[in-house]
Design an enzyme around this catalytic site. Structure first.
Site, PDB file in Angstrom:
ATOM      1  N   GLY A  32       0.791  -1.220   0.000  1.00 63.18           N
ATOM      2  CA  GLY A  32       0.000   0.000   0.000  1.00 63.18           C
ATOM      3  C   GLY A  32       0.826   1.274   0.000  1.00 63.18           C
ATOM      4  O   GLY A  32       2.064   1.251  -0.062  1.00 63.18           O
ATOM      5  N   GLY A  33       0.090   2.387   0.096  1.00 62.75           N
ATOM      6  CA  GLY A  33       0.708   3.703   0.083  1.00 62.75           C
ATOM      7  C   GLY A  33       1.699   3.889   1.226  1.00 62.75           C
ATOM      8  O   GLY A  33       2.742   4.529   1.050  1.00 62.75           O
ATOM      9  N   ASP A  55       0.579  -8.893   1.898  1.00 63.47           N
ATOM     10  CA  ASP A  55      -0.565  -8.083   1.450  1.00 63.47           C
ATOM     11  C   ASP A  55      -1.513  -9.035   0.720  1.00 63.47           C
ATOM     12  O   ASP A  55      -1.162 -10.213   0.478  1.00 63.47           O
ATOM     13  CB  ASP A  55      -0.106  -6.940   0.507  1.00 63.47           C
ATOM     14  N   ASN A 115     -11.975  -1.589   8.154  1.00 69.02           N
ATOM     15  CA  ASN A 115     -10.667  -1.922   8.725  1.00 69.02           C
ATOM     16  C   ASN A 115     -10.734  -2.792   9.983  1.00 69.02           C
ATOM     17  O   ASN A 115      -9.768  -3.497  10.303  1.00 69.02           O
ATOM     18  CB  ASN A 115      -9.892  -0.630   9.022  1.00 69.02           C
ATOM     19  N   SER A 139      -3.194   0.960  11.107  1.00 68.89           N
ATOM     20  CA  SER A 139      -4.533   0.995  10.487  1.00 68.89           C
ATOM     21  C   SER A 139      -5.508   1.788  11.346  1.00 68.89           C
ATOM     22  O   SER A 139      -5.628   1.554  12.557  1.00 68.89           O
ATOM     23  CB  SER A 139      -5.072  -0.429  10.319  1.00 68.89           C
ATOM     24  N   ASN A 140      -6.236   2.671  10.692  1.00 72.27           N
ATOM     25  CA  ASN A 140      -7.229   3.497  11.393  1.00 72.27           C
ATOM     26  C   ASN A 140      -8.596   2.836  11.446  1.00 72.27           C
ATOM     27  O   ASN A 140      -8.899   2.004  10.590  1.00 72.27           O
ATOM     28  CB  ASN A 140      -7.361   4.847  10.666  1.00 72.27           C
ATOM     29  N   ASP A 171       1.973  11.865  14.987  1.00 68.20           N
ATOM     30  CA  ASP A 171       1.531  13.065  15.713  1.00 68.20           C
ATOM     31  C   ASP A 171       2.727  13.781  16.344  1.00 68.20           C
ATOM     32  O   ASP A 171       2.792  15.013  16.356  1.00 68.20           O
ATOM     33  CB  ASP A 171       0.499  12.676  16.787  1.00 68.20           C
ATOM     34  N   HIS A 198      -5.394   8.884  18.605  1.00 71.04           N
ATOM     35  CA  HIS A 198      -4.974   9.326  17.270  1.00 71.04           C
ATOM     36  C   HIS A 198      -6.192   9.686  16.424  1.00 71.04           C
ATOM     37  O   HIS A 198      -6.502   9.008  15.459  1.00 71.04           O
ATOM     38  CB  HIS A 198      -4.120   8.245  16.588  1.00 71.04           C
TER      39      HIS A 198
HETATM   40  P1  NAD Z   1      -3.590   1.963   0.932  1.00 71.04           P
HETATM   41  O1  NAD Z   1      -4.957   1.683   0.447  1.00 71.04           O
HETATM   42  O2  NAD Z   1      -2.646   2.673   0.035  1.00 71.04           O
HETATM   43  O3  NAD Z   1      -2.879   0.613   1.374  1.00 71.04           O
HETATM   44  C1  NAD Z   1      -3.505  -0.319   2.184  1.00 71.04           C
HETATM   45  C2  NAD Z   1      -2.991  -1.691   1.830  1.00 71.04           C
HETATM   46  O4  NAD Z   1      -3.647  -2.631   2.697  1.00 71.04           O
HETATM   47  C3  NAD Z   1      -3.290  -2.119   0.370  1.00 71.04           C
HETATM   48  O5  NAD Z   1      -2.115  -2.538  -0.275  1.00 71.04           O
HETATM   49  C4  NAD Z   1      -4.281  -3.253   0.544  1.00 71.04           C
HETATM   50  O6  NAD Z   1      -4.171  -4.257  -0.468  1.00 71.04           O
HETATM   51  C5  NAD Z   1      -3.874  -3.794   1.898  1.00 71.04           C
HETATM   52  N1  NAD Z   1      -4.885  -4.643   2.523  1.00 71.04           N
HETATM   53  C6  NAD Z   1      -6.227  -4.548   2.460  1.00 71.04           C
HETATM   54  N2  NAD Z   1      -6.790  -5.573   3.126  1.00 71.04           N
HETATM   55  C7  NAD Z   1      -5.775  -6.313   3.621  1.00 71.04           C
HETATM   56  C8  NAD Z   1      -5.717  -7.483   4.393  1.00 71.04           C
HETATM   57  N3  NAD Z   1      -6.804  -8.134   4.786  1.00 71.04           N
HETATM   58  N4  NAD Z   1      -4.494  -7.969   4.722  1.00 71.04           N
HETATM   59  C9  NAD Z   1      -3.366  -7.337   4.323  1.00 71.04           C
HETATM   60  N5  NAD Z   1      -3.364  -6.226   3.576  1.00 71.04           N
HETATM   61  C10 NAD Z   1      -4.561  -5.721   3.240  1.00 71.04           C
HETATM   62  O7  NAD Z   1      -3.732   2.753   2.332  1.00 71.04           O
HETATM   63  P2  NAD Z   1      -2.587   3.547   3.134  1.00 71.04           P
HETATM   64  O8  NAD Z   1      -2.564   4.944   2.695  1.00 71.04           O
HETATM   65  O9  NAD Z   1      -1.345   2.731   3.110  1.00 71.04           O
HETATM   66  O10 NAD Z   1      -3.228   3.539   4.624  1.00 71.04           O
HETATM   67  C11 NAD Z   1      -3.371   2.351   5.333  1.00 71.04           C
HETATM   68  C12 NAD Z   1      -4.016   2.604   6.685  1.00 71.04           C
HETATM   69  O11 NAD Z   1      -3.173   3.405   7.514  1.00 71.04           O
HETATM   70  C13 NAD Z   1      -5.342   3.376   6.606  1.00 71.04           C
HETATM   71  O12 NAD Z   1      -6.270   2.794   7.475  1.00 71.04           O
HETATM   72  C14 NAD Z   1      -4.981   4.768   7.083  1.00 71.04           C
HETATM   73  O13 NAD Z   1      -6.075   5.458   7.619  1.00 71.04           O
HETATM   74  C15 NAD Z   1      -3.940   4.432   8.123  1.00 71.04           C
HETATM   75  N6  NAD Z   1      -3.053   5.535   8.493  1.00 71.04           N
HETATM   76  C16 NAD Z   1      -2.710   5.653   9.809  1.00 71.04           C
HETATM   77  C17 NAD Z   1      -1.831   6.625  10.231  1.00 71.04           C
HETATM   78  C18 NAD Z   1      -1.428   6.729  11.673  1.00 71.04           C
HETATM   79  O14 NAD Z   1      -0.881   7.755  12.071  1.00 71.04           O
HETATM   80  N7  NAD Z   1      -1.607   5.699  12.479  1.00 71.04           N
HETATM   81  C19 NAD Z   1      -1.311   7.532   9.293  1.00 71.04           C
HETATM   82  C20 NAD Z   1      -1.673   7.403   7.966  1.00 71.04           C
HETATM   83  C21 NAD Z   1      -2.557   6.397   7.562  1.00 71.04           C
HETATM   84  C1  LMR Z   2      -3.047  10.731   9.694  1.00 72.02           C
HETATM   85  O1  LMR Z   2      -3.037  11.242  10.809  1.00 72.02           O
HETATM   86  O2  LMR Z   2      -2.480  11.251   8.711  1.00 72.02           O
HETATM   87  C2  LMR Z   2      -3.718   9.402   9.502  1.00 72.02           C
HETATM   88  O3  LMR Z   2      -4.417   9.029  10.640  1.00 72.02           O
HETATM   89  C3  LMR Z   2      -4.537   9.324   8.261  1.00 72.02           C
HETATM   90  C4  LMR Z   2      -5.780  10.160   8.305  1.00 72.02           C
HETATM   91  O4  LMR Z   2      -6.835   9.632   7.958  1.00 72.02           O
HETATM   92  O5  LMR Z   2      -5.712  11.334   8.656  1.00 72.02           O
END
Ligand code: NAD
Ligand code: LMR
Length: 334
Positions: A32-33, A55, A115, A139-140, A171, A198
């Site tokens: 993922g991203g 993944d 999620n 994961s959020n 943060d 968060h």
């Molecule tokens: P994304 O969609 O780019 O990537 C998510 C990845 O998860 C994808 O490659 C997808 O195929 C994979 N995935 C989906 N279901 C799955 C499963 N059952 N098992 C394994 N992999 C699986 O999203 P992203 O931008 O990488 O964000 C991912 C998560 O992180 C989001 O929930 C986002 O809100 C969270 N996030 C949290 C923070 C934080 O500070 N904690 C910061 C940014 C993003």
């Molecule tokens: C963040 O703080 O950037 C992450 O939790 C992603 C979001 O949804 O804001």
């Protein structure tokens, strides 16, 4: 001459003194991203010896690509649920950025329906295959996904509250960056503890405890605090429907994962703010600075003395946090 010095640099990187221990790290959601740049940063670190990329799509390509880097970690990709348990076998650290990100107009809680089950299923596999691993959840909504994973491990009889972490490092990273910018300081020299949870009002930056110490007029302090609380939304808006923070999160996630590994290696004084099971407030899970050790949390350092402004933020955060935690627990138990 150029080639020679490149070789020497590469070798000294690979065999630096801090690389003597073995650390096996799995990234779940590695395509993922966040997962891809996070895996890149982990592959770049001499602290990692084995990188297991899981993944439901695209891991063969990501693993093949990263495996060509001339750094220490061996890399293997695991694709789809049939390969999940093999991906987790023997892992010391598991980092979870799996799941959907926000689009403009959404709250993090809007991601719960998708999620929650992703994190639950990963936690079920961790409980079976690597219950002693240190687990960092990105994961959020983190406020709820950490209770979900914890309840799954509890039900499986393998819960150790010292080993499950919500990664709230972004943060802290943001608070450091914004305060450094406001005071024209080197961000690398700034440290702002961020406590609570968060999401929105649950994110509580303790600017009164900034190192080095900084002062702001009340209106500027309020504006900076709100910017830190809403920084995720700032990125979601700027990305205009294509996702949320990925690169800064990968940086923050790698920092946290490497801190876990340093602690596993017995390095002293490894401290990170992280969202963990906690007795510090009435909320069952709460982010505070914690001292990390070979078994995860060695000591919860609490949050010290709050200013009147920060005490007000805490009061607003607790009911929201308790609601988010209950929702996560109910998802597993009802
Ligand atoms: P994304 O969609 O780019 O990537 C998510 C990845 O998860 C994808 O490659 C997808 O195929 C994979 N995935 C989906 N279901 C799955 C499963 N059952 N098992 C394994 N992999 C699986 O999203 P992203 O931008 O990488 O964000 C991912 C998560 O992180 C989001 O929930 C986002 O809100 C969270 N996030 C949290 C923070 C934080 O500070 N904690 C910061 C940014 C993003
Ligand atoms: C963040 O703080 O950037 C992450 O939790 C992603 C979001 O949804 O804001």
């Amino acid at each position: 001459m150029f080639t020679c010095s490149r070789v020497i640099t590469s070798l000294s990187r690979s065999f630096s003194t801090s690389s003597v221990n073995n650390a096996k790290v799995a990234v779940c959601g590695a395509s993922g991203g966040i997962g891809q740049p996070l895996s890149l940063l982990l592959k770049q670190s001499p602290l990692v010896t084995q990188l297991s990329l899981y993944d439901i799509v695209n891991t063969p390509g990501v693993a093949a690509d990263l495996s060509h880097m001339d750094t220490r970690a061996s890399v293997k990709g695991y694709n789809g649920p049939d390969e999940l348990k093999n991906a987790l076998k023997g892992m010391d650290v598991v980092i979870i950025p799996a799941g959907v990100p926000r689009k403009p107009g959404m709250t993090r809680d809007d991601l719960f329906n998708t999620n929650a089950s992703i994190v639950r299923d990963l936690a079920l596999a961790i409980a079976e295959v690597c219950p002693k691993a240190l687990v960092g959840i990105i994961s959020n909504p983190v406020n709820s996904t950490v209770p979900i994973a914890s309840e799954v491990l509890l039900k499986a009889g393998v819960y150790d509250p010292n080993r499950i972490f919500g990664i709230s490092t972004l943060d802290v990273v943001r608070a450091n960056a914004f305060i450094a910018e406001a005071k024209n300081l080197d961000p690398a020299q700034v440290n702002i503890p961020v406590i609570g949870g968060h999401s929105g009002v649950t994110i509580i930056p303790l600017i009164s405890q900034a190192k080095p110490s900084v002062e702001f007029p009340a209106d500027k302090l309020k504006a900076l605090t709100e910017r830190i609380q809403e920084a995720g939304t700032e990125v979601v808006k700027a990305k205009a429907g294509t996702g949320s923070a990925t690169l800064s999160m990968a940086y923050a996630g790698a920092r946290f994962a490497l801190s876990l590994i340093k602690a596993l290696n017995g390095e002293p004084n490894v401290i990170e703010c992280t969202y963990v099971r906690s007795n510090v407030t009435e909320a069952k899970y709460f982010a505070t600075p914690v001292l990390l050790g070979p078994n995860g949390i060695q000591k919860n350092l609490g949050f010290g003395k709050l200013s009147a402004f920060e005490a007000g933020l805490l009061e607003k955060a607790i009911p929201e946090l308790k609601k988010n935690i209950q929702k996560g627990e109910d998802f597993v138990n009802k």
